[in-house]
Design an enzyme around this catalytic site. Structure first.
Site, PDB file in Angstrom:
ATOM      1  N   GLY A 172       0.778  -1.237   0.000  1.00 28.29           N
ATOM      2  CA  GLY A 172       0.000   0.000   0.000  1.00 28.29           C
ATOM      3  C   GLY A 172       0.806   1.281   0.000  1.00 28.29           C
ATOM      4  O   GLY A 172       0.231   2.370  -0.057  1.00 28.29           O
ATOM      5  N   GLU A 186       4.626  -6.183   1.722  1.00 27.24           N
ATOM      6  CA  GLU A 186       4.138  -6.669   0.441  1.00 27.24           C
ATOM      7  C   GLU A 186       3.880  -5.539  -0.555  1.00 27.24           C
ATOM      8  O   GLU A 186       2.774  -5.402  -1.070  1.00 27.24           O
ATOM      9  CB  GLU A 186       2.808  -7.372   0.723  1.00 27.24           C
ATOM     10  CG  GLU A 186       2.547  -8.604  -0.037  1.00 27.24           C
ATOM     11  CD  GLU A 186       1.356  -9.328   0.575  1.00 27.24           C
ATOM     12  OE1 GLU A 186       1.483 -10.528   0.797  1.00 27.24           O
ATOM     13  OE2 GLU A 186       0.317  -8.696   0.844  1.00 27.24           O
ATOM     14  N   PRO A 187       4.856  -4.680  -0.808  1.00 29.66           N
ATOM     15  CA  PRO A 187       4.592  -3.557  -1.703  1.00 29.66           C
ATOM     16  C   PRO A 187       4.549  -3.964  -3.181  1.00 29.66           C
ATOM     17  O   PRO A 187       5.291  -4.850  -3.605  1.00 29.66           O
ATOM     18  CB  PRO A 187       5.776  -2.614  -1.448  1.00 29.66           C
ATOM     19  CG  PRO A 187       6.857  -3.481  -0.919  1.00 29.66           C
ATOM     20  CD  PRO A 187       6.225  -4.689  -0.292  1.00 29.66           C
ATOM     21  N   ARG A 245       3.034  -1.198  -5.888  1.00 27.57           N
ATOM     22  CA  ARG A 245       3.179   0.111  -6.525  1.00 27.57           C
ATOM     23  C   ARG A 245       4.506   0.793  -6.181  1.00 27.57           C
ATOM     24  O   ARG A 245       5.141   1.392  -7.033  1.00 27.57           O
ATOM     25  CB  ARG A 245       2.017   1.004  -6.069  1.00 27.57           C
ATOM     26  CG  ARG A 245       1.936   2.331  -6.792  1.00 27.57           C
ATOM     27  CD  ARG A 245       0.926   3.262  -6.118  1.00 27.57           C
ATOM     28  NE  ARG A 245      -0.287   2.617  -5.700  1.00 27.57           N
ATOM     29  CZ  ARG A 245      -1.427   2.652  -6.388  1.00 27.57           C
ATOM     30  NH1 ARG A 245      -1.509   3.315  -7.518  1.00 27.57           N
ATOM     31  NH2 ARG A 245      -2.502   2.024  -5.923  1.00 27.57           N
ATOM     32  N   ARG A 303      -6.942   4.161 -14.722  1.00 32.35           N
ATOM     33  CA  ARG A 303      -6.929   4.739 -13.375  1.00 32.35           C
ATOM     34  C   ARG A 303      -7.570   6.138 -13.272  1.00 32.35           C
ATOM     35  O   ARG A 303      -8.274   6.407 -12.296  1.00 32.35           O
ATOM     36  CB  ARG A 303      -5.506   4.743 -12.796  1.00 32.35           C
ATOM     37  CG  ARG A 303      -4.918   3.324 -12.686  1.00 32.35           C
ATOM     38  CD  ARG A 303      -3.695   3.241 -11.815  1.00 32.35           C
ATOM     39  NE  ARG A 303      -4.001   3.446 -10.419  1.00 32.35           N
ATOM     40  CZ  ARG A 303      -3.822   4.569  -9.758  1.00 32.35           C
ATOM     41  NH1 ARG A 303      -3.294   5.613 -10.370  1.00 32.35           N
ATOM     42  NH2 ARG A 303      -4.155   4.675  -8.502  1.00 32.35           N
ATOM     43  N   TYR A 332     -10.420   5.966 -10.607  1.00 34.62           N
ATOM     44  CA  TYR A 332     -10.117   6.528  -9.277  1.00 34.62           C
ATOM     45  C   TYR A 332      -9.834   8.031  -9.312  1.00 34.62           C
ATOM     46  O   TYR A 332      -9.266   8.567  -8.352  1.00 34.62           O
ATOM     47  CB  TYR A 332      -8.873   5.865  -8.667  1.00 34.62           C
ATOM     48  CG  TYR A 332      -8.753   4.380  -8.848  1.00 34.62           C
ATOM     49  CD1 TYR A 332      -9.651   3.515  -8.239  1.00 34.62           C
ATOM     50  CD2 TYR A 332      -7.719   3.837  -9.607  1.00 34.62           C
ATOM     51  CE1 TYR A 332      -9.523   2.147  -8.396  1.00 34.62           C
ATOM     52  CE2 TYR A 332      -7.582   2.466  -9.762  1.00 34.62           C
ATOM     53  CZ  TYR A 332      -8.494   1.622  -9.149  1.00 34.62           C
ATOM     54  OH  TYR A 332      -8.363   0.276  -9.307  1.00 34.62           O
ATOM     55  N   CYS A 387     -14.635   5.391 -26.980  1.00 36.61           N
ATOM     56  CA  CYS A 387     -15.969   5.985 -27.094  1.00 36.61           C
ATOM     57  C   CYS A 387     -16.588   6.159 -25.727  1.00 36.61           C
ATOM     58  O   CYS A 387     -17.536   5.443 -25.354  1.00 36.61           O
ATOM     59  CB  CYS A 387     -16.843   5.091 -27.941  1.00 36.61           C
ATOM     60  SG  CYS A 387     -16.562   5.381 -29.658  1.00 36.61           S
ATOM     61  N   GLU A 388     -16.021   7.044 -24.925  1.00 38.56           N
ATOM     62  CA  GLU A 388     -16.471   7.302 -23.555  1.00 38.56           C
ATOM     63  C   GLU A 388     -16.092   8.734 -23.231  1.00 38.56           C
ATOM     64  O   GLU A 388     -14.905   9.088 -23.334  1.00 38.56           O
ATOM     65  CB  GLU A 388     -15.683   6.454 -22.546  1.00 38.56           C
ATOM     66  CG  GLU A 388     -15.904   4.990 -22.570  1.00 38.56           C
ATOM     67  CD  GLU A 388     -17.094   4.508 -21.755  1.00 38.56           C
ATOM     68  OE1 GLU A 388     -17.557   5.248 -20.860  1.00 38.56           O
ATOM     69  OE2 GLU A 388     -17.530   3.405 -22.039  1.00 38.56           O
ATOM     70  N   TYR A 434      -0.321  -0.868 -12.054  1.00 37.35           N
ATOM     71  CA  TYR A 434      -1.755  -0.907 -12.329  1.00 37.35           C
ATOM     72  C   TYR A 434      -2.134  -0.205 -13.633  1.00 37.35           C
ATOM     73  O   TYR A 434      -3.193   0.406 -13.733  1.00 37.35           O
ATOM     74  CB  TYR A 434      -2.551  -0.333 -11.138  1.00 37.35           C
ATOM     75  CG  TYR A 434      -2.235  -1.044  -9.836  1.00 37.35           C
ATOM     76  CD1 TYR A 434      -2.646  -2.366  -9.627  1.00 37.35           C
ATOM     77  CD2 TYR A 434      -1.474  -0.440  -8.836  1.00 37.35           C
ATOM     78  CE1 TYR A 434      -2.322  -3.040  -8.461  1.00 37.35           C
ATOM     79  CE2 TYR A 434      -1.153  -1.113  -7.662  1.00 37.35           C
ATOM     80  CZ  TYR A 434      -1.581  -2.402  -7.483  1.00 37.35           C
ATOM     81  OH  TYR A 434      -1.262  -3.069  -6.324  1.00 37.35           O
TER      82      TYR A 434
HETATM   83  N1  LLP Z   1      -1.084  -7.108  -0.776  1.00 35.49           N
HETATM   84  C1  LLP Z   1      -2.394  -7.307  -0.980  1.00 35.49           C
HETATM   85  C2  LLP Z   1      -3.087  -8.375  -0.288  1.00 35.49           C
HETATM   86  C3  LLP Z   1      -3.089  -6.469  -1.859  1.00 35.49           C
HETATM   87  O1  LLP Z   1      -4.379  -6.664  -2.052  1.00 35.49           O
HETATM   88  C4  LLP Z   1      -2.398  -5.449  -2.544  1.00 35.49           C
HETATM   89  C5  LLP Z   1      -3.092  -4.572  -3.481  1.00 35.49           C
HETATM   90  C6  LLP Z   1      -1.018  -5.301  -2.312  1.00 35.49           C
HETATM   91  C7  LLP Z   1      -0.397  -6.149  -1.410  1.00 35.49           C
HETATM   92  C8  LLP Z   1      -0.174  -4.267  -2.992  1.00 35.49           C
HETATM   93  O2  LLP Z   1      -0.623  -2.969  -2.832  1.00 35.49           O
HETATM   94  P1  LLP Z   1       0.300  -1.772  -3.356  1.00 35.49           P
HETATM   95  O3  LLP Z   1       1.581  -1.843  -2.570  1.00 35.49           O
HETATM   96  O4  LLP Z   1       0.557  -1.982  -4.802  1.00 35.49           O
HETATM   97  O5  LLP Z   1      -0.481  -0.563  -3.083  1.00 35.49           O
HETATM   98  N2  LLP Z   1      -5.886  -1.029  -8.858  1.00 35.49           N
HETATM   99  C9  LLP Z   1      -5.678  -0.127  -7.751  1.00 35.49           C
HETATM  100  C10 LLP Z   1      -4.857  -0.733  -6.664  1.00 35.49           C
HETATM  101  C11 LLP Z   1      -5.470  -1.992  -6.086  1.00 35.49           C
HETATM  102  C12 LLP Z   1      -4.578  -2.649  -5.081  1.00 35.49           C
HETATM  103  C13 LLP Z   1      -5.116  -3.970  -4.702  1.00 35.49           C
HETATM  104  N3  LLP Z   1      -4.332  -4.661  -3.731  1.00 35.49           N
HETATM  105  C14 LLP Z   1      -5.018   1.145  -8.289  1.00 35.49           C
HETATM  106  O6  LLP Z   1      -4.741   1.223  -9.482  1.00 35.49           O
HETATM  107  O7  LLP Z   1      -4.785   2.073  -7.531  1.00 35.49           O
END
Ligand code: LLP
Length: 420
Positions: free
Chosen positions: A237, A279-280, A282, A319, A323, A350-351, A379
């Protein structure tokens, strides 16, 4: 006139060589981030680990890079697991997530011996137990828990709140029933817990709130059931920089307070400090990527706005429309020219909602210019679609100024390959 260079490569040259739209990913950037994690987290603390959340960006080449760098990988579907297996990713370093894993996916995970399955609910535990028996295996699991905290991010990417489809709520008795049940199953080895509070989070407070709740749960589980938590996966996250937003924080901005909070609470509650993993997704890959487009039609609506359309859009980057994400754009062949106007970058779908950037300052532009959109590494490719029967762009990896194709551009034929 110089062109915009990214990771040592001339982006206008890349656009000419491979065509547009084009995803460009810097391998050096990805390695730098992983090195930072190794230096300031793995090397700094005992009994910790890092897992790349592959949903952010996964291709076979990306899986090879993660494998070579030696960290773990989180998969959330049979397709992501398949990709990892195709490059011989060490199965014991794979963590399998998901709130509704299918029978087939669980069989695939158990059959391939993935390291951890993060069980979301009791239905899944029952399914997994049957499969583990069939395979005559003891499966290592963590429980996904919902810590009941609200992270500061877009509500579509919050995941740790009480009202969530993910995990077992921490309040109420359900979680203790689940722990007790798992403790009594000989084919299941419950090692601990996992939480993930959301994505694109630029503060560290909510992680600490979640840890407070989880360490209390650990204490309760020990006192009531004699369960000792051996592992705690604190999810991903961590945010990155998008247009107008804050700068990406160093990994230690998150991990130092996380570790302090866990250690302090464990000490106060007389618990052994579990293995802690992060668990990163992004944070590792987001700023490593850009997308190159060619500018097509330019439409001025007097006194209202100028729409500048590119040859991609919500199909390669959903995105902004999903979002309201904000992106920075640069006219790659005019970096030294002064910005003289404000325009809107529209996609070609077409949106009406297919707008990549509202109100971007640019120099005088013309059809044929190359636009680079920044921070598209996470993403974007992984969420791309074929809407309007649009082929997905190619992906080029650059390293030390040298480019290589890692995913070919989709063709019309590719898109129709399964159609009868
Ligand atoms: N671990 C779990 C269980 C998750 O569900 C996720 C993301 C991550 C790790 C990694 O999160 P990150 O570090 O990448 O923020 N499509 C959305 C983001 C959805 C994330 C879903 N889970 C976007 O484009 O912002």
């Amino acid at each position: 006139m110089t062109n915009f260079h990214f990771a040592g490569c001339d982006t206008v040259y890349l656009a000419k060589k491979y065509g547009t739209p084009l995803y460009v990913i810097s391998e050096n950037y990805i390695i730098d981030r992983i090195e930072e994690i190794k230096r300031n987290f793995i090397g700094k603390y005992e009994n910790v680990g890092a897992i790349y959340a592959s949903k952010a960006f996964l291709t076979k080449e990306m899986a090879r890079i993660i494998k070579r760098e030696g960290i773990g990988m989180d998969v959330v579907s049979g397709g992501e697991l398949y990709t990892a297996m195709e490059v011989g990713f060490p199965e014991e370093k794979i963590v399998f997530h998901g709130n509704n894993k299918t029978l087939h996916e669980l069989e695939m995970a158990v059959g391939n011996g993935v390291g951890r399955i993060v069980v979301d609910n009791i239905y899944e535990l029952d399914l997994l137990t049957q499969i583990a028996k069939q395979y005559n295996k003891r499966v290592n699991i963590l429980y996904r828990i919902s810590p009941g905290v609200n992270s500061h991010t877009h509500k579509y990417i919050q995941t740790g709140q009480v009202d969530s489809k993910f995990g077992i709520p921490i309040g109420g008795g359900k979680i203790f029933e689940a722990i007790e049940k798992a403790m009594n199953l000989s084919n299941i080895n419950l090692l601990g817990f996992h939480f993930h509070i959301g994505s694109q989070i630029l503060d560290n407070i909510t992680y600490l709130e979640a840890i407070k709740a989880v360490t209390k749960l650990m204490r309760e589980a020990k006192n009531r059931l004699g369960f000792e938590t051996k592992e705690l996966n604190t999810g991903g996250g961590y945010g990155i920089q998008y247009a107008g937003g804050e700068k990406r924080k160093p990994i230690s901005f998150y991990t130092d307070p996380i570790m302090t909070e866990i250690k302090d609470n464990c000490k106060n509650y007389d618990l052994k400090v579990p293995k802690v993993t992060i668990e990163p997704g992004r944070w590792i890959v987001g700023e490593s990527g850009i997308t190159l487009y060619t500018i097509g039609s330019i439409k001025e609506i007097p006194n209202i706005r100028t729409y500048v359309s590119v040859d991609g859009g919500m199909t390669d980057n959903p995105r902004p429309s999903l979002y309201e994400a904000k992106y920075q754009g640069i006219v790659a062949n005019k970096v030294n020219k002064e910005a003289s106007q404000v325009i809107t970058i529209a996609g070609k779908c077409c949106e009406s909602g297919d707008v990549l950037i509202w109100d971007l300052k640019v120099p005088e532009i013309e059809t044929g210019d190359i636009l680079a959109v920044l921070s598209t590494g996470a993403y974007n490719y992984s969420m791309a679609s074929n809407y309007n029967k649009t082929p997905r762009p190619a992906v080029v990896m650059v390293k030390d100024g040298i480019d290589r194709l890692i995913v070919k551009r989709e063709t019309y034929k590719d898109m129709l390959r399964n159609e009868i």
